[in-house]
Structure formats: structure tokens, C-alpha cells
Scaffold this motif. Structure first.
Motif, short mmCIF file in Angstrom:
data_model
loop_
_atom_site.label_atom_id
_atom_site.label_comp_id
_atom_site.label_asym_id
_atom_site.label_seq_id
_atom_site.Cartn_x
_atom_site.Cartn_y
_atom_site.Cartn_z
N HIS A 1 4.47 25.89 0.59
CA HIS A 1 5.64 25.16 0.09
C HIS A 1 5.28 23.80 -0.50
O HIS A 1 6.17 23.09 -0.97
CB HIS A 1 6.67 24.99 1.21
CG HIS A 1 7.23 26.30 1.67
ND1 HIS A 1 8.17 27.00 0.97
CD2 HIS A 1 6.95 27.04 2.78
CE1 HIS A 1 8.46 28.12 1.62
NE2 HIS A 1 7.73 28.17 2.71
N GLY B 1 7.55 23.60 -3.40
CA GLY B 1 7.45 25.02 -3.66
C GLY B 1 6.13 25.34 -4.33
O GLY B 1 5.33 24.46 -4.62
N THR C 1 7.24 30.71 -3.93
CA THR C 1 7.75 30.19 -2.66
C THR C 1 8.75 29.08 -2.98
O THR C 1 8.52 28.28 -3.88
CB THR C 1 6.61 29.65 -1.78
OG1 THR C 1 5.86 28.69 -2.50
CG2 THR C 1 5.70 30.77 -1.33
N PRO C 2 9.85 29.06 -2.27
CA PRO C 2 10.92 28.11 -2.62
C PRO C 2 10.57 26.67 -2.33
O PRO C 2 9.81 26.37 -1.41
CB PRO C 2 12.09 28.57 -1.76
CG PRO C 2 11.48 29.30 -0.62
CD PRO C 2 10.22 29.91 -1.14
N ALA C 3 11.14 25.80 -3.12
CA ALA C 3 11.06 24.37 -2.84
C ALA C 3 11.93 24.08 -1.63
O ALA C 3 13.01 24.65 -1.49
CB ALA C 3 11.55 23.57 -4.06
#
Length: 128
Positions: free
Chosen positions: A53, A59, A66-68
Motif C-alpha cells: 500500500h 497504493g 492495491t488500493p490507496a
């Protein structure tokens, strides 16, 4: 005349339900553990969250995007539930591995991160 009364009754019922739901959510939020962002940063780095992350919660890309997490919008209860049953390649963290308090600390840290800059705040590329 009858239709107007039914509409007023439906509106009053909807308002009462919204107030009841709001009170339940507020009391549940009061029960949520308060977070310590200093400890949250330590845990975020020590537990390796930054590996996917990013160190600033920006992210990234592992086996997928992969999300922030900076300025996380999830309520702390939802964040903890997500950690317990993580999807894809993300490891799940049981309460034995990461307590609710430690998860709330990480959430507090992520909430304080600045997040991405607005496009207007990014300087233009030089020497185009």
C-alpha cells in the motif's frame, strides 16, 4: 385527502426510522476503539502494510492494483472487519495477531495521511 395523510404518515415513519438508525450508529461509533496514529504508523511499517500500500498509503501494484489507504474513508469498524477477512493476496489478521486497538491505531494513522494531490497542485513536467 386520504392520500395526503398516507404520505405524511410514510414521511413521519421514514424520519423516525432515520433518527433511530442514526442513534444506533452513533452509539456504536462511541464503542469503537480510539486510535493512536503514532503507534499506527509503527504498526503499519512493522506489519509490512507499506509493502503493497506504499509508505504514504498511496497504493500500488502487487499481483493486482492495491488500493490507496491515505485519508481512508472506511469507518474503523469496517476497516477492522476487512482486516479479519481480507480478500485476494492480502493476509487476514485475526484478533490474536492484530488487536482491535492496534487496527484502530493503524486506521487513525491512515486517516491523517495527506492523500493524493489534486491535479492542479502537481507542477508541470519541465523540458517537454
Amino acid at each position: 385527502m386520504m392520500i395526503g395523510s398516507v404520505k405524511r404518515l410514510a414521511a413521519a415513519t421514514a424520519i423516525a426510522a432515520a433518527i433511530a438508525i442514526g442513534s444506533a450508529v452513533a452509539s456504536h461509533a462511541e464503542d469503537a476503539p480510539a486510535g493512536d496514529p503514532v503507534n499506527g504508523k509503527r504498526l503499519y511499517l512493522a506489519d509490512g502494510c507499506f509493502e503493497c500500500h506504499g509508505r504514504a498509503g498511496q497504493g500500488g501494484r502487487f499481483n493486482y492494483l492495491t488500493p490507496a489507504l491515505a485519508q481512508i474513508a472506511l469507518p474503523v469498524e469496517s476497516f477492522i472487519a476487512f482486516l479479519r477477512e481480507a480478500p485476494n493476496d492480502m493476509p487476514s489478521f485475526s484478533a490474536d495477531v492484530l488487536s482491535d486497538k492496534d487496527a484502530a491505531d493503524i486506521h487513525a494513522y491512515l486517516s491523517l495521511l495527506p492523500g493524493p494531490k489534486a491535479p492542479k497542485d502537481i507542477p508541470p513536467i519541465l523540458n517537454q
